[in-house]
Design an enzyme around this catalytic site. Structure first.
Site, PDB file in Angstrom:
ATOM      1  CG  HIS A   5      -1.730   1.360   1.464  1.00 21.31           C
ATOM      2  ND1 HIS A   5      -3.120   0.802   1.247  1.00 21.31           N
ATOM      3  CD2 HIS A   5      -1.512   2.486   1.806  1.00 21.31           C
ATOM      4  CE1 HIS A   5      -3.764   2.539   1.555  1.00 21.31           C
ATOM      5  NE2 HIS A   5      -2.854   3.159   1.952  1.00 21.31           N
ATOM      6  CD  GLU A   6       1.796   3.746   3.546  1.00 22.34           C
ATOM      7  OE1 GLU A   6       2.303   4.812   3.119  1.00 22.34           O
ATOM      8  OE2 GLU A   6       0.576   3.707   4.037  1.00 22.34           O
ATOM      9  CG  HIS A  65       0.306   5.840  -0.797  1.00 27.50           C
ATOM     10  ND1 HIS A  65      -0.708   6.473  -1.423  1.00 27.50           N
ATOM     11  CD2 HIS A  65      -0.303   5.496   0.341  1.00 27.50           C
ATOM     12  CE1 HIS A  65      -1.835   6.311  -0.689  1.00 27.50           C
ATOM     13  NE2 HIS A  65      -1.663   5.696   0.205  1.00 27.50           N
TER      14      HIS A  65
END
Length: 234
Positions: free
Chosen positions: A37-38, A41
């Site tokens: 998820h990170e 980003h």
């Protein structure tokens, strides 16, 4: 997730194996999916001109670079939490408001992708179990339980992060459509909004809001990933 199963065991309504399965699913999400998820980003930010996450070594699957103790504990206990946010410097972005929204959207999309991968793996297992004749075994029940937890947690994270409330990803997506004055208001008071968010989570108000869309997304994931396997299970 884990907390609910723990209470079931304490009341004599659940079993230890389900409790362990819920814990394993939560830990896999913490150590594999939250980094993904990170990274999503940071990867999108880097593509849009901001190398901050890359320069700080955050584009790595090493969970130690991403794990947040409080966010991880909440995820295991209740099914939604967070990792350490990837730093994004709007100064480098070519179109800060638009690009920040795209960077924010990458996180929930990563969770949907992770859920889809889980759905595909589950259906591969079901096909193998069906052909081998043990699809109705106890093992298959526990495998189904694991993937159910895994997919629901990812669906929860996707929906949770899309809530348009600072500092969640949804607020940054919303900001792309707000006037500059409103955008700066959200940025300036983000820490206060974060405290409010924690209070809402502790009262389960967030959980009650996202339950229906979460299970809707989880059921969609299972349905769409099951389509390619249906002809082989007839």
């Amino acid at each position: 997730m884990f907390f609910r199963e723990f209470l079931s065991v304490m009341r004599g309504e659940g079993d230890i194996i389900s409790l362990v399965i819920a814990l394993i699913a939560g830990l896999i999400v913490i150590f594999l999916v939250l980094p993904f998820h990170e990274i999503a980003h940071g990867f999108v930010a880097n593509k849009l001109g901001d190398p901050t996450a890359k320069n700080l070594g955050r584009l790595t699957f090493n969970p130690m670079a991403h794990v947040d103790p409080l966010g991880s504990a909440l995820l295991v206990l209740f099914g939604f939490g967070w990792a350490k946010p990837v730093p994004v410097n709007g100064y480098y972005l070519r179109n800060p408001k638009r690009d920040m929204a795209l960077v924010a959207l990458a996180g929930p999309v990563a969770n949907v992708i992770a859920a889809l991968v889980g759905g595909l793996l589950y259906n591969v297992y079901i096909l193998i179990a069906y052909k081998a004749g043990f699809v109705y075994s106890n093992v298959s029940v526990y495998v189904a339980s694991f993937f159910s937890y895994y997919i629901v947690i990812n669906a929860t994270l996707a929906i949770f992060n899309l809530i348009p409330f600072p500092p969640l990803d949804g607020s940054r997506i919303l900001s792309a459509f707000l006037p500059d004055r409103a955008y700066m208001f959200l940025v300036r008071y983000e820490r206060i909004f974060f405290i409010i968010l924690i209070v809402l989570m502790s009262n389960n108000l967030i959980g009650s809001i996202i339950t229906a869309p979460t299970y809707g997304l989880a059921n969609f994931v299972l349905w769409v990933t099951g389509l390619p396997f249906k002809p082989f299970l007839a």
